[in-house]
Design a protein around this motif. Structure first.
Motif, short mmCIF file in Angstrom:
data_model
loop_
_atom_site.label_atom_id
_atom_site.label_comp_id
_atom_site.label_asym_id
_atom_site.label_seq_id
_atom_site.Cartn_x
_atom_site.Cartn_y
_atom_site.Cartn_z
N TYR A 125 -29.16 -0.73 15.97
CA TYR A 125 -29.77 0.79 16.28
C TYR A 125 -28.16 1.80 16.09
N ASP A 126 -26.99 1.34 16.23
CA ASP A 126 -25.80 1.85 16.15
C ASP A 126 -24.89 0.91 14.98
N ASP A 127 -24.90 2.78 14.06
CA ASP A 127 -24.20 2.23 12.39
C ASP A 127 -22.43 1.55 13.17
N ASN A 128 -22.04 2.95 13.87
CA ASN A 128 -20.30 2.21 14.22
C ASN A 128 -20.16 1.15 14.89
N GLY A 129 -21.14 0.58 15.14
CA GLY A 129 -21.46 -0.63 16.52
C GLY A 129 -20.62 -2.32 15.46
N PHE A 130 -20.69 -1.52 13.92
CA PHE A 130 -20.26 -2.91 13.14
C PHE A 130 -19.07 -3.55 13.08
#
Ligand code: 4NP
Length: 151
Positions: A125-130
């Motif tokens: 749920y966190d596009d920036n987490g990858f």
């Protein structure tokens, strides 16, 4: 005989496919064979999440051929090492273990680098987490690959 390593997360579409691709890239496939699975069954047969495929490709790791499968108790017989991404995965995998030998195979991936917190966050749920997840997994896999080479 090759050492068999299984990477496990919840969905087998975000974290563990990256862990499979990253570790396999750091070892000789004659010596170490890496697979991945999810404790949940939501995405069986699916490709990895497009955001995991993208961050992998950014660092020359192609995981697009992988397909999601669910972890099963049979995996304890096949794999020598089972790395889980977080404590919830740990509980779910341990719940299927039938003996102490099975339990001993299960480790938190980030304990390899003594990271605190020792869980790979779920980036679904966190596009920036990858990007962050990629580097955490990469660091741990560097250590694991070194250990397996010196085995
Ligand atoms: P993963 O991320 O465990 O890193 O593959 C997730 C992917 C999908 C879901 C949860 C976590 N899901 O609930 O569908």
């Amino acid at each position: 005989m090759a050492t068999k390593v299984l990477m496990v997360c919840l969905g087998n579409i975000c974290r563990s496919p990256l862990a499979e691709g990253i570790l396999q890239d750091k070892v000789n496939s004659d010596e170490v064979q890496v697979d991945s699975a999810g404790t949940g069954g939501y995405h069986i047969g699916s490709k990895p999440d497009s955001r995991s495929i993208s961050v992998g490709l950014k660092y020359n790791i192609d995981i697009s051929h992988q397909r999601c499968r669910q972890f099963s108790a049979d995996d304890f017989e096949v794999f020598d090492l089972i790395y889980v991404m977080d404590k919830s995965n740990y509980r779910n995998v341990i719940a299927l273990a039938q003996n102490e030998e099975h339990k001993q195979k299960v480790k938190l991936l980030l304990d390899e680098i003594k990271a605190q917190p020792n869980e790979v966050p779920d980036p679904y749920y966190d596009d920036n987490g990858f990007e962050h997840v990629f580097h955490l997994i990469d660091e741990a896999c560097t250590i694991i690959a070194d250990k397996l080479k010196n085995k």
